[in-house]
Design a protein around this motif. Structure first.
Motif, PDB file in Angstrom:
ATOM      1  N   HIS A 111      11.625  23.059 -63.834  1.00  0.00           N
ATOM      2  CA  HIS A 111      11.307  22.702 -62.450  1.00  0.00           C
ATOM      3  C   HIS A 111      12.514  22.208 -61.663  1.00  0.00           C
ATOM      4  N   ASN A 112      13.685  22.245 -62.323  1.00  0.00           N
ATOM      5  CA  ASN A 112      14.928  21.846 -61.647  1.00  0.00           C
ATOM      6  C   ASN A 112      14.808  20.427 -61.078  1.00  0.00           C
ATOM      7  N   LEU A 113      14.383  19.504 -61.930  1.00  0.00           N
ATOM      8  CA  LEU A 113      14.206  18.109 -61.537  1.00  0.00           C
ATOM      9  C   LEU A 113      14.962  17.200 -62.493  1.00  0.00           C
ATOM     10  N   PRO A 114      15.325  15.993 -62.070  1.00  0.00           N
ATOM     11  CA  PRO A 114      15.898  15.022 -62.998  1.00  0.00           C
ATOM     12  C   PRO A 114      14.865  14.619 -64.053  1.00  0.00           C
ATOM     13  N   VAL A 115      15.344  14.246 -65.225  1.00  0.00           N
ATOM     14  CA  VAL A 115      14.441  13.859 -66.314  1.00  0.00           C
ATOM     15  C   VAL A 115      13.585  12.667 -65.921  1.00  0.00           C
ATOM     16  N   ASP A 116      14.157  11.695 -65.185  1.00  0.00           N
ATOM     17  CA  ASP A 116      13.397  10.496 -64.857  1.00  0.00           C
ATOM     18  C   ASP A 116      12.300  10.742 -63.834  1.00  0.00           C
ATOM     19  N   ASN A 117      12.235  11.924 -63.249  1.00  0.00           N
ATOM     20  CA  ASN A 117      11.120  12.268 -62.373  1.00  0.00           C
ATOM     21  C   ASN A 117       9.902  12.735 -63.151  1.00  0.00           C
ATOM     22  N   ILE A 118      10.095  12.993 -64.428  1.00  0.00           N
ATOM     23  CA  ILE A 118       9.007  13.521 -65.253  1.00  0.00           C
ATOM     24  C   ILE A 118       8.512  12.494 -66.258  1.00  0.00           C
ATOM     25  N   ALA A 119       9.429  11.726 -66.846  1.00  0.00           N
ATOM     26  CA  ALA A 119       9.046  10.744 -67.851  1.00  0.00           C
ATOM     27  C   ALA A 119       8.144   9.682 -67.237  1.00  0.00           C
ATOM     28  N   THR A 120       7.123   9.272 -67.968  1.00  0.00           N
ATOM     29  CA  THR A 120       6.179   8.269 -67.487  1.00  0.00           C
ATOM     30  C   THR A 120       5.672   7.453 -68.666  1.00  0.00           C
ATOM     31  N   ASP A 121       5.015   6.343 -68.366  1.00  0.00           N
ATOM     32  CA  ASP A 121       4.547   5.441 -69.412  1.00  0.00           C
ATOM     33  C   ASP A 121       3.064   5.637 -69.665  1.00  0.00           C
ATOM     34  N   GLY A 122       2.598   5.130 -70.814  1.00  0.00           N
ATOM     35  CA  GLY A 122       1.182   5.055 -71.096  1.00  0.00           C
ATOM     36  C   GLY A 122       0.536   6.392 -71.399  1.00  0.00           C
ATOM     37  N   PRO A 123      -0.799   6.462 -71.265  1.00  0.00           N
ATOM     38  CA  PRO A 123      -1.529   7.692 -71.587  1.00  0.00           C
ATOM     39  C   PRO A 123      -1.046   8.904 -70.809  1.00  0.00           C
ATOM     40  N   GLY A 124      -0.470   8.672 -69.617  1.00  0.00           N
ATOM     41  CA  GLY A 124       0.007   9.799 -68.822  1.00  0.00           C
ATOM     42  C   GLY A 124       1.037  10.648 -69.533  1.00  0.00           C
ATOM     43  N   LEU A 125       1.785  10.051 -70.461  1.00  0.00           N
ATOM     44  CA  LEU A 125       2.817  10.810 -71.156  1.00  0.00           C
ATOM     45  C   LEU A 125       2.228  11.886 -72.047  1.00  0.00           C
ATOM     46  N   VAL A 126       1.130  11.585 -72.724  1.00  0.00           N
ATOM     47  CA  VAL A 126       0.550  12.564 -73.655  1.00  0.00           C
ATOM     48  C   VAL A 126      -0.659  13.287 -73.083  1.00  0.00           C
ATOM     49  N   PHE A 127      -1.240  12.775 -71.994  1.00  0.00           N
ATOM     50  CA  PHE A 127      -2.390  13.446 -71.412  1.00  0.00           C
ATOM     51  C   PHE A 127      -2.093  14.088 -70.058  1.00  0.00           C
ATOM     52  N   VAL A 128      -0.883  13.908 -69.535  1.00  0.00           N
ATOM     53  CA  VAL A 128      -0.491  14.556 -68.283  1.00  0.00           C
ATOM     54  C   VAL A 128       0.794  15.356 -68.467  1.00  0.00           C
ATOM     55  N   VAL A 129       1.852  14.683 -68.890  1.00  0.00           N
ATOM     56  CA  VAL A 129       3.159  15.344 -68.992  1.00  0.00           C
ATOM     57  C   VAL A 129       3.167  16.364 -70.124  1.00  0.00           C
ATOM     58  N   TYR A 130       2.767  15.948 -71.319  1.00  0.00           N
ATOM     59  CA  TYR A 130       2.898  16.865 -72.450  1.00  0.00           C
ATOM     60  C   TYR A 130       1.963  18.069 -72.358  1.00  0.00           C
ATOM     61  N   PRO A 131       0.734  17.933 -71.860  1.00  0.00           N
ATOM     62  CA  PRO A 131      -0.074  19.146 -71.653  1.00  0.00           C
ATOM     63  C   PRO A 131       0.611  20.157 -70.740  1.00  0.00           C
ATOM     64  N   GLU A 132       1.291  19.673 -69.700  1.00  0.00           N
ATOM     65  CA  GLU A 132       2.025  20.574 -68.821  1.00  0.00           C
ATOM     66  C   GLU A 132       3.174  21.246 -69.567  1.00  0.00           C
ATOM     67  N   VAL A 133       3.833  20.451 -70.435  1.00  0.00           N
ATOM     68  CA  VAL A 133       4.919  21.011 -71.252  1.00  0.00           C
ATOM     69  C   VAL A 133       4.375  22.103 -72.167  1.00  0.00           C
ATOM     70  N   LEU A 134       3.262  21.817 -72.824  1.00  0.00           N
ATOM     71  CA  LEU A 134       2.682  22.782 -73.766  1.00  0.00           C
ATOM     72  C   LEU A 134       2.326  24.099 -73.068  1.00  0.00           C
ATOM     73  N   SER A 135       1.853  24.007 -71.829  1.00  0.00           N
ATOM     74  CA  SER A 135       1.424  25.215 -71.130  1.00  0.00           C
ATOM     75  C   SER A 135       2.569  26.163 -70.820  1.00  0.00           C
ATOM     76  N   THR A 136       3.804  25.653 -70.807  1.00  0.00           N
ATOM     77  CA  THR A 136       4.965  26.503 -70.511  1.00  0.00           C
ATOM     78  C   THR A 136       5.681  26.986 -71.765  1.00  0.00           C
ATOM     79  N   MET A 137       5.254  26.513 -72.936  1.00  0.00           N
ATOM     80  CA  MET A 137       5.908  26.887 -74.180  1.00  0.00           C
ATOM     81  C   MET A 137       5.447  28.263 -74.653  1.00  0.00           C
ATOM     82  N   PRO A 138       6.308  28.956 -75.367  1.00  0.00           N
ATOM     83  CA  PRO A 138       5.851  30.169 -76.053  1.00  0.00           C
ATOM     84  C   PRO A 138       4.774  29.799 -77.085  1.00  0.00           C
TER      85      PRO A 138
END
Length: 599
Positions: A344-371
């Protein structure tokens, strides 16, 4: 009599025994019967895996990586590992020793170690019970994502769904400087939670989450209804399987473009952070929460060990595995975040987050773009389920152990079988968890977690350390361990128990009070009445410490100083000649009948 005990309903011989100090000669005479009746782990590996499974939980996956990158990156390893060495390992050793030597749950063990602070034992049971009522909600979320991950197109990747606010939705991460939300965030807020505007607006039950919460408790019950005999078998899978997934994800992630930048962001030291007190407090809090100090679970699990089990070996294995898992999870998470930042051409600190959001928001989005996301998504959420279940087993077991040790004959007179007692505890926890699966449940969850896992835990840890290390005394701890292991603890452990652990815990307590901030969820601030409710949740566990002390002082006779001296005197007779480990197993005969059917 323990806090909340009803010994008047015990048979007279058991009641008389329960009110007396431990008689090691009598215990030695009944060792064969006690050994047959007190349940023990089927093998040493059962206990190790159960302890590792309890210590290694969801906090290792979402909280540690975020703390590390926000508290100095690689520099955070210095305060974290320092706290592991000076507090985590010694206090875990202490809790294992108490449980294994006394072969009692935390309530009875603390009542014998230091009657004045017997309320600490009950407080640990209460905090574990409260924790278990809402922790399983995370398992219901994991199940929700797990079943949704089997769809041909992952539902959190698109803005073309009925739950999306189309004009406010972005198919990727929009960054921090925009009013847009990612599709993954909207799936979490509007599909999973159907989130309301605040705790004031509870909304109705989320019936899907109600069903998943019910399934979660069914799974927990089926894994623990036979006590340590069933839990010891389940953990062979639930404690080991997550490591296969973590290593597989790491191998996959490091090959993705941008992964290197994410890892560098995770480990690059910011040395100036070492001079901030809050970084050291965060490191200590992470160690206490992750290892499970002051929850009573480690004492309960160790109470089912054989008397001569090598607890020092177990302590080192559990502590090392817990820290290794946290660091491993950090590499897995931030290699994926680096990949997302690249996409997404963004800095890392724009994506990293704390708490449940890391595994229930950020990582699901990551998984969807993986082979091969059709493979990785189900495996990831199944891993979260395993991580959470292990921790849930131990916290529920604390409450069950207390009920069996304290009220066993009375309870079993009505329920007949211990499996029904376990079922009753699970049903009560399920009912108390229902507010968390309403449409405003996320606000209830965040409030409970803040005031239970942060505020209450620090107070309990402080009083536990004072009761054991200073009042019961390091020489007596050392003698207990010598009786079990054949040699006294080395100078490192004795110094930590005498000075370093109490001082560090006191500093953490003072710093936590000085730097206290009210609970919040994102930008949402709780109303004043909710803050008072949160403090009430904290007091539900903490209040037993002064109540236990007052009761104990009231029941003794003499002047104030005489009563104080009596209540600060341990009832464990370590000088008895007949208390050799090979002659007895240090069980409490009053509780023999409480646990006989588990063996």
């Amino acid at each position: 009599m323990e806090v909340g005990a009803d010994n008047s309903k015990m048979p007279s011989d058991e009641r008389d025994y329960a009110l007396k100090p431990l008689d090691f000669k009598a215990i030695a005479e009944r060792s064969a019967e006690a050994e047959a009746q007190r349940p023990t782990w089927s093998g040493r590996l059962d206990f190790i895996l159960a302890s590792v499974g309890y210590a290694v939980g969801l906090g290792n996956v979402w909280r540690f990586p975020y703390l590390c990158y926000s508290s100095g990156g690689g520099a955070f390893m210095i305060p974290y590992l320092t706290m592991v060495i000076l507090c985590g390992i010694p206090l875990l050793y202490m809790e294992f020793a108490i449980g294994q030597y006394s072969r009692l749950g935390p309530v009875h063990a603390f009542a014998k170690i230091c009657p004045l602070f017997k309320g600490v034992g009950l407080a640990t049971v209460v905090i574990s019970f409260v924790f278990s009522t809402y922790y399983n909600v995370l398992m219901s979320w994991a199940l929700f994502y797990l079943f949704n991950s089997f769809k041909a197109v992952l539902p959190w990747t698109s803005c073309n769904n009925t739950w999306n606010a189309v004009g406010n939705c972005s198919s990727g991460f929009p960054g921090n400087n925009t009013h847009l939300q990612s599709a993954s965030q909207q799936f979490f807020d509007h599909r999973l939670l159907e989130k309301t505007s605040g705790i004031e607006e509870a909304g109705g039950l989320r019936w899907e989450l109600f069903g998943y919460l019910f399934i979660s408790w069914v799974i927990v019950y089926l894994c623990i209804f036979k006590g340590v005999k069933s839990t010891g078998k389940v953990v062979y899978f639930t404690a080991v399987f997550p490591y296969f997934i973590l290593f597989a994800l790491l191998i996959n992630n490091v090959q993705l473009p941008g992964a290197k930048n994410g890892i560098l962001y995770f480990v690059t030291p910011v040395w100036s952070k070492l001079f901030e007190v809050k970084v050291w407090v965060h490191a200590a809090a992470q160690v206490f929460n992750s290892i499970g100090i002051a929850f009573g679970s480690m004492i309960s699990m160790a109470s089912y060990n054989k008397f001569n089990n090598n607890i020092l070996r177990d302590v080192l294995i559990v502590s090392f595995t817990n820290s290794f898992t946290s660091i491993l999870a950090g590499f897995v998470i931030f290699s994926a975040i680096g990949y997302m930042a690249h996409v997404h051409n963004l800095p890392v600190d724009n994506i990293a987050t704390d708490g449940p959001g890391l595994v229930f928001v950020v990582y699901p989005e990551v998984l969807s773009t993986m082979p091969f996301y059709q493979l990785w998504a189900p495996l990831f959420f199944f891993m979260l389920l395993c991580l959470g279940l292990d921790s849930q087993f131990a916290t529920v077991e604390v409450a069950i152990t207390f009920i069996k040790d304290e009220f066993g004959p009375v309870v079993l007179r009505f329920l007949k079988r211990e499996e029904l007692l376990t079922l009753a505890v699970c049903i009560v926890c399920f009912i108390l968890g229902l507010p968390h699966v309403t449409k405003g449940g996320i606000y209830v969850f965040q409030l409970m977690d803040h005031y239970t896992a942060v505020v209450s835990l620090v107070f309990l840890a402080f009083f536990e350390v004072v009761a054991v290390c200073w009042i019961f005394g390091v020489p007596r701890i050392s003698l207990m361990i010598e009786r079990m292991q054949g040699k006294t603890p080395n100078i490192y452990f004795r110094l930590c128990w005498l000075l370093l652990c109490p001082m560090l815990v006191l500093i953490i307590l003072i710093s936590s009070i000085a730097q206290y901030t009210p609970a919040h969820y994102g930008k949402y601030k709780y109303p004043l009445w909710a803050e008072w409710v949160g403090w009430g949740v904290s007091l539900v566990s903490i209040v037993w410490i002064p109540l236990g002390a007052i009761q104990e002082m009231y029941n003794n006779k003499g002047s104030f100083l005489e009563r104080l001296k009596t209540t600060m005197t341990s009832t464990i007779d370590l000088d008895a000649e007949d208390s050799l480990p090979e002659k007895q197993n240090l069980d409490n005969p009053a509780s023999d009948t409480l646990i006989s059917s588990v063996a």
